[in-house]
Design a protein around this motif. Sequence first.
Motif, short mmCIF file in Angstrom:
data_model
loop_
_atom_site.label_atom_id
_atom_site.label_comp_id
_atom_site.label_asym_id
_atom_site.label_seq_id
_atom_site.Cartn_x
_atom_site.Cartn_y
_atom_site.Cartn_z
N ASN A 1 -96.12 -52.50 11.34
CA ASN A 1 -94.77 -52.24 10.89
C ASN A 1 -94.29 -50.95 10.82
O ASN A 1 -93.55 -50.60 11.54
CB ASN A 1 -94.30 -52.71 9.59
CG ASN A 1 -93.62 -54.07 9.42
OD1 ASN A 1 -92.62 -54.29 9.95
ND2 ASN A 1 -94.56 -55.22 9.36
N PHE B 1 -94.50 -49.54 14.65
CA PHE B 1 -93.88 -50.17 15.65
C PHE B 1 -92.71 -48.98 16.36
O PHE B 1 -92.68 -48.88 17.68
CB PHE B 1 -93.14 -51.34 15.08
CG PHE B 1 -92.17 -52.11 16.24
CD1 PHE B 1 -93.21 -52.99 16.83
CD2 PHE B 1 -91.02 -52.16 16.19
CE1 PHE B 1 -92.52 -53.50 17.98
CE2 PHE B 1 -90.51 -52.95 17.28
CZ PHE B 1 -91.38 -53.64 18.40
N GLY B 2 -91.83 -48.36 15.60
CA GLY B 2 -91.16 -47.45 16.22
C GLY B 2 -91.80 -46.45 17.03
O GLY B 2 -91.13 -45.89 18.20
N GLU C 1 -94.79 -47.09 18.52
CA GLU C 1 -95.34 -47.65 19.73
C GLU C 1 -94.14 -47.87 20.82
O GLU C 1 -94.52 -47.74 21.85
CB GLU C 1 -95.70 -49.15 19.23
CG GLU C 1 -96.48 -49.85 20.28
CD GLU C 1 -96.70 -51.35 19.75
OE1 GLU C 1 -96.75 -51.49 18.65
OE2 GLU C 1 -96.81 -52.20 20.84
N MET C 2 -92.96 -48.31 20.30
CA MET C 2 -91.78 -48.23 21.29
C MET C 2 -91.41 -47.24 21.86
O MET C 2 -90.88 -47.00 23.15
CB MET C 2 -90.59 -48.90 20.45
CG MET C 2 -90.78 -50.21 19.83
SD MET C 2 -90.67 -51.43 21.48
CE MET C 2 -92.16 -52.29 21.25
#
Lengths: 293, 310, 371
Positions: free
Chosen positions: C95, C98-99, C101-102
């Motif tokens: 969680n 994630f940001g 990773e993007m």
Amino acid sequence: MAASSPDTAVRTGRVTRAVIYTALIVFAFYYLLPLYVMLVNSVKPLAEIQGGAMLALPQAFTLAPWQSAWSTAQIGVSPTGLSPYFINSIVMVIPAVAISTILGALNGYVLTKWRFPGSTVVFAMMLLACFIPFQIVLIPMARILGLLGLAGTTSGLVLVHVVYGLGFTTLFFRNYYEAFPTELVKAAQIDGAGFFGIFRRILLPSSGPIIVVTVIWQFTNVWNDFLFGASFSSADSQPMTVALNNLVSSSTGVKEYNVHFAGAIMAALPTLIVYIVSGRYFVRGLMAGAVKG
Amino acid sequence: MAIAADRGHVHSPERSGAMERLQGLLPKIVLAPSFAAIVVFVYGFILFTGYLSFTNSRILPNFDLVGLANYTRLFGQPNWWLALKNLAIFGSLYIVICSVIGLGLAILLDQKIRGEGLLRPIYLYPMALSFIVTGTAWKWFLDPGIGVETIVRSWGFTTFTFNWIKDSQMAIYTVVIAAVWQSSGFVMAMFLAGLRGIDNEMIKAAQIDGASNFNLYRRIIIPQLRPAFLSAFVVLAHLAIKSYDLVIALTNGGPGRATELPATFMYSYTFTRNQMGVGAASAVIMLIMIASVIIPYIYAEVRGGQSNGR
Amino acid sequence: MAFLEIDHLVKRFGSTEVLKGIDISVDEGAFLVLVGPSGCGKSTLLSMIAGLDTITSGEVRIGGRRVNELHPSKRDIAMVFQSYALYPNMTVAENIAFGLEMRGVAKSEREAAVARVSEMLQIGHLLKRKPSQLSGGQRQRVAMGRALVRDPQVFLFDEPLSNLDAKLRVDMRTEIKRLHERMGTTIVYVTHDQIEAMTLATQIAVLRDGVLQQFGTPAEIYNNPVNVFVADFMGSPSMNLVPAKVREENGRTVVALARTGEAELTLDTGAAAQKLAGQIGREVLLGVRPEAITDADGADRNARTVVDAECHVDVVEPAGSDTFVVTSLGGKHVIARMRSDAAVRAKERARFAFNMDKAVYFDPATEKRVA
């Protein structure tokens, strides 16, 4: 004390309960009777049935009717048994279910998380499409399939089932995603995920139950369909239901009831297995299709 | 409220750059094929069939308008009237009997029954079967030559007669028997869900007020099942009007044309009797019948959903 | 130039105008709280800053750059949602990462960032769990971690504490304040809880029905509300607002409050007299906060104008640290905040001390401040 029971708090006396159980069991027999009749008579020699012993257990157990129904019985003009048609149905069902489920999921995603002016109208039109009597589309569909060169083919049937299954698959996914927290989508947007990224990484991993419900619903409907199969298939693309009806209603020769029953069970088996394995989801689909539509 | 209503979805803000423009259009691009399919294959086809019903199409579609001639001919056909009469008999009995059995079983099952987990799936499994399978099973079970009549006679009641399936007066009732067998368990499930949704404390309150079990159901519980009744009615009416497979498998419309229903009428006039215009007209009538049941229902559902807020 | 500028921002949904031209600007490092009752437009305003809602007209600038057209992920913001919006299918670590990773941050770097943030928030032991296995407070921390890891220019908080129980809410409030002081990043924070607004903010914007009522520091908003709405909304228990008549008596400007069954109560207006000159003979709404009405001995010794008066006590509500005493003035219940050992009893008379330095006056018709 009944107070802790989650069921209704209605309380009944002992005699009443005996009556209730009796009634419930009688109904269980009523529902099981035709299945029982099909099963026992599919393993009897024809003579035993003709002798009027339909309810009796077989005296001379035989699998010959099953063998005949599967591979040698006369269907239409050729003595092929039901096996080729069983395969036709499988070849038709798999792509029809897969495509309509994928499209339904994407549609549901757009219609809940990416609304645009007019998207409600789009949904309303798809919803209403679930309920049309298919008789209204038979004539033009036959013509279009002819124009597309798909008349009498399995691909044509796949197209028909995808198109007329879309309304329900979209409805299922829309209702499911409607309850999916939109804040998660917003958070993913801020995190930098795009349209497909959000679908694949955020929504899809949580969609297990509704995918199962939709697949079961579509599988049952497509497998059990008769009208489209009867209208748009040719001899070598007929689905199982049409072939079974041909077997049973053929007017030539002796009526081989035991073969008919064996064939009926074969046609029923795939959906029955799905029902036994995942009845909970099956019921959920029925309810969603009925109550919400 | 505007703000609350708008929370439901994400806006795609205007973006710069071709890639971002594409991202913004993606939702519509993804929805487009399905929407186009529905527009053409559902609404386009409805219009096409509607148009055909005003033409003198016979074996193939043609586009010469003949006004209401097909409708006049349709309603001049004794067969069509028979189909409508059969639908009225079949539909009303099917709906009433399914509802009675469904409600009865649901109430009985709701008495904290041991083995409910076993009984419920037994009541419901017919819904998983094809109508063709159901039809086959009942066709031979009701056949006087080998089925019920023969069985009962073999028990010693040698004068027992049960040949409805061969009797053109009674054959339509055999369709009811088979259809009720298939659908009543499903109606049971709908009512059971309704019963389970009723507040337990209210039931306790009614008991403290001195209501007998009979009164409890008659005055308190059954009135609250209105939504379940409505859903059951809509689903069953819809199934009845569309009924085709079961009749084909069970009686093939016979004996004679005794079990003709609108769906079988439409099929035979269109595809075997080469009267496509009349067939199209009958399909239009079927659509109108279903719409008159479904549209008020959906309208009420949607409006009800809105007034409840989100 | 201010760091975050909101310039005449308007939002319309169809024909409904939800935000009617909002102007706010704050410097870098500010803690801006948007506060108001539900439906006032504060969350919509936050969504527009985030880019989750389109802007009908007006402009949002972050660090001098117009962001109206920028996708949320390109605005260099991070957001903590009311429901926390944790991805249910991912672990805590996933969680948070994630940001990153993007944005194509390398795995090793992501892991380092997650470790750093989880240490800061003391959630290191939770990293392998799924959100469903966390308590409310833990989810809150993870949601903050997800925002912190990105190290953005602006943090956006949408009612982040409203799903926590009372005690946890106070703890997290303190923690958010500490984090802000430590990192110095600009924060925009939406809440309907005026205590949260007072304790956290460096600047407060009070909204109602899509209109900015007042913008200022917590002290300004609390002590100098510009209208009845702000006066009433901020503070708990809320400000006493009593109809009163302005009069000239012996060369002094006083306000007279009606009482049932006895003579009216007149209060000297002290320093406000000059501003009230134009109101003589007219009705005003007198606003006095409960803490400015005390028992006689508890009055602020530095106050210039304190009026002592005997009033009838309706109700006494001991609250431990203080005792709230209710009387009736001008047809309204008036709450006084007295010391816990004040000798007052219900249905008897007691002496009340009115600190008129803290009194404010509103026009009853326009509800605007007059003095």
